[in-house]
Design an enzyme around this catalytic site. Structure first.
Site, PDB file in Angstrom:
ATOM      1  N   HIS A 108      29.347  33.369  39.212  1.00  0.00           N
ATOM      2  CA  HIS A 108      28.939  31.998  38.830  1.00  0.00           C
ATOM      3  C   HIS A 108      29.749  30.718  39.718  1.00  0.00           C
ATOM      4  O   HIS A 108      29.094  29.851  39.860  1.00  0.00           O
ATOM      5  CB  HIS A 108      28.906  31.552  37.298  1.00  0.00           C
ATOM      6  CG  HIS A 108      30.250  31.551  36.760  1.00  0.00           C
ATOM      7  ND1 HIS A 108      30.955  32.499  35.781  1.00  0.00           N
ATOM      8  CD2 HIS A 108      31.176  30.289  36.834  1.00  0.00           C
ATOM      9  CE1 HIS A 108      31.883  31.877  35.661  1.00  0.00           C
ATOM     10  NE2 HIS A 108      32.043  30.598  36.069  1.00  0.00           N
ATOM     11  N   ASP A 147      29.220  39.503  36.538  1.00  0.00           N
ATOM     12  CA  ASP A 147      29.502  38.111  37.154  1.00  0.00           C
ATOM     13  C   ASP A 147      30.805  38.201  38.037  1.00  0.00           C
ATOM     14  O   ASP A 147      31.945  37.637  37.612  1.00  0.00           O
ATOM     15  CB  ASP A 147      29.960  37.375  35.869  1.00  0.00           C
ATOM     16  CG  ASP A 147      30.004  35.787  36.225  1.00  0.00           C
ATOM     17  OD1 ASP A 147      29.751  35.446  37.108  1.00  0.00           O
ATOM     18  OD2 ASP A 147      30.337  35.022  35.228  1.00  0.00           O
ATOM     19  N   SER A 225      37.567  29.481  36.289  1.00  0.00           N
ATOM     20  CA  SER A 225      37.045  30.705  36.342  1.00  0.00           C
ATOM     21  C   SER A 225      37.392  31.486  37.686  1.00  0.00           C
ATOM     22  O   SER A 225      37.519  30.774  38.651  1.00  0.00           O
ATOM     23  CB  SER A 225      35.562  30.286  36.474  1.00  0.00           C
ATOM     24  OG  SER A 225      34.811  30.009  35.357  1.00  0.00           O
TER      25      SER A 225
END
Length: 394
Positions: A108, A147, A225
């Site tokens: 992402h 992901d 992230s």
């Protein structure tokens, strides 16, 4: 005698009684008086660092050079100069995986969205190392279901230190962990906490879930992230991926993809670019493109079909346009796959990664206003065909 003295004092004018008391200093006089005492404070002796503090400092120093800042880049036109310019679309954290310049981060981080709809993923990124130097990188592998994205960084290999790898299956609730990342763009920020829970399930956004995720109370915020979660020995045990929060910032409930999953998926992404099995031979428009261009809000619009592929031999129809770009005939719209509704190309890719297709697969297809079923025989896929590293290529 005393009474006479008091009587005499009381008989004096008020001014005479107060004249003997000095007037208090003004505020300005007090400030000026105390200015003269300005000097550096003596430094108190430092207490020895605790063994735990020394260990945290050592582990951070060891891991810092393995953690990078990732900026996703798209090329667009500068509205002021009309020149083609690099436009940042997002940022996050990554870490050096091996001796060959491969960086691991979240998928992402490199995904481009518009009004909540995925419009694709960047191919080019900028990777900033701990020494502040920035280098070009290219996305070479992605997984929708997990992901995960892998970047090839074009930086000197001598400046890229692989992070030590641990084992997540041995983790215990209460164990100390460290998180390093770039929250809100503040590079190489360290937070600490404990493992709050194990075997959590977190959603990836494509109707798929990551199992066995690690829950931690180490502060994780936007920008963290793709950053590493380390154990007290400085080994990678997870990749920080998501938070649960009502404010969008850390609420002490963060989640990380376990390192055992990374150690299984990342080598496959480096070797092949994708996880899906034999190529079916068609491409679809992204959900955003199909909606904005053709008004299609349900299913996946087929963009191209390779005639020499399972899709081509099964008769799947692509969109056809004439020389001027006008639509001659609408392509097939894939509504379902193996009995499950298709909502986005990302969801479809995630389905293929989690449940590899068998020799034959069935699609529910909308064609000319009718819904039909088309079966693809994947067993006759010719050897030598490679999966295209494009988001909507299947």
């Amino acid at each position: 005698m005393i009474r006479a003295a008091l009587t005499a004092l009381m008989a004096l004018p008020l001014a005479a009684q107060t004249a003997s008391k000095p007037a208090p200093p003004t505020e300005e006089a007090t400030i000026e008086r105390f200015r003269a005492h300005a000097k550096a404070r003596p430094v108190a002796p430092q207490a020895p660092l605790s063994p735990e503090e020394r260990n945290i400092i050592r582990r951070f120093k060891e891991a810092k050079s393995s953690v990078v800042f990732v900026s996703a880049i798209v090329k667009g036109q500068d509205p002021r100069t009309l020149d083609i310019a690099k436009i940042p679309t997002g940022s996050g954290t990554g870490f050096v995986w091996d001796d060959w310049g491969h960086i691991v981060t979240n998928h992402h981080v490199i995904t481009v969205e518009d009004q909540g709809l995925r419009i694709g993923e960047v191919q080019e990124v900028e990777v900033t190392l701990a020494d502040g130097k920035t280098y070009k990188g290219r996305v070479i592998g992605v997984s929708f279901a997990y992901d995960i994205a892998v970047i090839q960084a074009f930086a000197p290999l001598k400046d890229m230190k692989p992070i030590p790898i641990g084992r997540s299956s041995d983790l215990q609730v209460g164990q100390s962990v460290l998180a390093i990342g770039n929250p809100f763009g503040l590079d190489h920020s360290l937070t600490r906490g404990v493992i709050s829970a194990l075997s959590r399930k977190i959603d990836t956004g494509y109707n798929s879930s990551i199992l066995n995720a690690i829950q931690t109370d180490a502060a994780v915020n936007p920008g963290n992230s793709g950053g590493p979660l380390l154990d007290s020995g400085g080994r990678l045990v997870g990749m920080n991926t998501a938070i649960t929060s009502t404010s969008g910032s850390s609420a002490g409930v963060g989640f990380a993809i376990p390192v055992d999953t990374l150690n299984d998926i990342v080598p496959k992404l480096i070797a092949r670019g994708r996880l899906e099995p034999p190529r079916m031979g068609f491409e679809v428009f992204t959900t955003a493109a199909a909606r904005q261009t053709f008004g299609i809000t349900r299913g996946l619009l087929v963009m191209t079909v390779d005639p020499d592929s399972p899709a081509g031999r099964a008769g799947l129809r692509p969109l056809e346009v004439d020389a001027s770009g006008q639509v001659k005939s609408m392509g097939d719209i894939l509504l379902g796959y193996e009995g499950r509704a298709l909502e986005s190309e990302g969801q479809f890719m995630a389905m293929l990664e989690v449940i590899p297709p068998s020799d034959k697969v069935v699609f529910d297809v909308q064609r000319d206003g009718k819904v039909i079923r088309i079966e693809l025989n994947l067993k006759d896929t010719k050897a030598g065909k490679k999966v295209k590293a494009q988001p909507a290529s299947i």
